[in-house]
Design an enzyme around this catalytic site. Structure first.
Site, mmCIF file in Angstrom:
data_model
loop_
_atom_site.group_PDB
_atom_site.id
_atom_site.type_symbol
_atom_site.label_atom_id
_atom_site.label_comp_id
_atom_site.label_asym_id
_atom_site.label_seq_id
_atom_site.Cartn_x
_atom_site.Cartn_y
_atom_site.Cartn_z
ATOM 1 N N TYR A 1 1.128 -0.859 -0.157
ATOM 2 C CA TYR A 1 -0.335 0.001 0.460
ATOM 3 C C TYR A 1 1.064 1.491 0.131
ATOM 4 C CZ TYR A 1 -4.118 -3.017 0.717
ATOM 5 O OH TYR A 1 -4.888 -4.785 0.314
ATOM 6 N N PHE B 1 -10.895 -4.129 11.717
ATOM 7 C CA PHE B 1 -11.859 -3.523 10.786
ATOM 8 C C PHE B 1 -10.997 -4.605 9.135
ATOM 9 C CE2 PHE B 1 -9.554 -0.085 10.573
ATOM 10 C CZ PHE B 1 -9.095 0.757 9.738
#
Length: 400
Positions: free
Chosen positions: A124, A400
């Site tokens: 990322y 999450f």
């Protein structure tokens, strides 16, 4: 010319996209029972899909939330909670196209930051994400963990049922508050996704002078109940308190549970003060330190303006953001705030490095020494350290 298209998902495509995500993470196939549990927390909204021959080959999903930044302000943010590409379509630019589409969507929604938990650390950074927080896994020996007389005593702790936890914890988490930079709001969709897990967890609530102010969720593991062993381990997945006394009270509770040979806690703050509270500090053993939350400044001017800065001489930084070029430019940061400037830069860095500095986890001097920041003025990294310093380590504490 690409052989795929990237677009927002539409109603009716959720299950197929969830299947793609599961396959990319090597999860079992999605049967009707599993989909029934997950479907309410997997709406079409905020899903970006990649499609080849009208079949889904990739997905990038997010949830709207908000994050605390240094100084205590809470800004709109996106929790990127599911990204995957089908194995037969990797290395073709699918992920890059989805990330570009998703970030554009987040900008349009007015979200200042994006954050994710990365499955791999090499993915990322090229999209502008940097390691914004780190955490530690610890192992604590109840047999050796005796608290010092000066350690906070804590209050009362009670066990609650899974049904009580489902009702109580969302409000209790809000009451505890986002106490550290990097902590995020947990929307109802997040809590709904946890409902099926509550049945496997033991939940305890801490009560202080002003009422309930902390909770812990844990799970027994490695159960050995045959003499002479008679022991188990406790895996702590979620422990939050409104203050040090509440956190200490929850730890005292865990370490006094009968027949427990080890307490394992995952993803804890790097500056959690339990070890100094113990007579034998070696009862607390760090088993791993790793990246926790990867942060992306979606709107650099708004993000820099939102956080606070300590006293010190201002510094001008030049930010490079090839993925979102509107963020590129020079910014002056100082005790009075931050904003764009025409002044000459004193530090030059990419937007993923700015994300590493933003919540206070990393020092500019460290990143300059590592070659991640170009110092155009010799003392600029030290001055940036002072401006960006935070009193507590940033931490998210929410998976999450």
């Amino acid at each position: 010319m690409t052989d795929f298209v990237v677009r927002p998902a539409v109603e009716g495509e959720q299950r197929a996209l969830f299947e793609v995500l599961g396959r990319s993470l090597h999860a079992p196939p999605v049967d009707d029972e599993r989909w029934e549990k997950r479907s309410a927390g997997w709406p079409a909204d905020r899903k970006v899909g990649a499609f080849a021959d009208k079949q889904p080959i990739g997905v990038a999903s997010s949830v709207g939330t908000a994050m605390t930044v240094p100084g205590g302000k809470v800004v709109p943010a996106a929790a990127v909670d599911g990204v995957g590409v089908r194995a037969d379509h990797t290395r073709r630019g699918v992920l890059t196209a989805m990330m570009r589409e998703q970030l554009g969507d987040l900008q349009a929604r007015g979200e200042v930051l994006a954050a994710l938990h990365a499955s791999e650390t090499t993915i990322y950074g090229r999209f502008g994400y940097g390691i914004g927080t780190r955490s530690q896994d610890v192992s604590v020996s109840p047999r050796r963990a005796r608290f010092r007389d000066s350690a906070p005593a804590g209050g009362q702790v009670r066990l609650i049922s899974s049904s009580e936890a489902i009702e109580l914890l969302p409000e209790l988490y809000r009451r505890i508050g986002l106490r550290r930079p990097g902590m995020i709001e947990r929307p109802q969709r997040w809590w709904s996704s946890q409902t099926h897990r509550m049945k496997d967890l033991v939940v305890a609530v801490h009560t202080g002078p002003d009422g309930d102010d902390g909770f812990v969720a844990y799970q027994p593991q490695d159960r050995v109940m045959k003499p002479p062993e008679m022991r188990i381990a406790l895996a702590v997945h979620n422990l939050h308190g409104a203050n040090t006394a509440a956190v200490a009270g929850l730890w005292r509770f865990l370490l006094k549970i009968d027949l427990v040979g080890e307490v394992r806690a995952f993803g804890r703050p790097l500056d959690e003060p339990l070890a100094p509270m113990l007579v034998d500090t070696r009862a607390w053993r760090v088993t791993d330190v790793s990246d926790e939350l990867w942060v992306r400044l979606v709107d650099v001017p708004a993000a820099l303006a939102a956080r606070s800065y300590r006293d010190g001489d201002p510094v001008v930084i030049e930010v490079r953001d090839p993925f979102l070029p509107a963020n590129s430019g020079c910014y002056r940061i100082g005790p009075d705030g931050a904003g764009r400037t025409d002044e000459l830069p004193q530090l030059r860095l990419d937007v993923d490095v700015l994300a590493m500095l933003y919540l206070g986890e990393w020092q500019a001097t460290t990143l300059a020494a590592a070659g991640r920041i170009e110092a155009l003025q010799a003392d600029a990294p030290e001055r940036a350290d002072e401006l960006l310093r935070t009193p507590t380590r940033p931490w998210c504490g929410t998976g999450f």
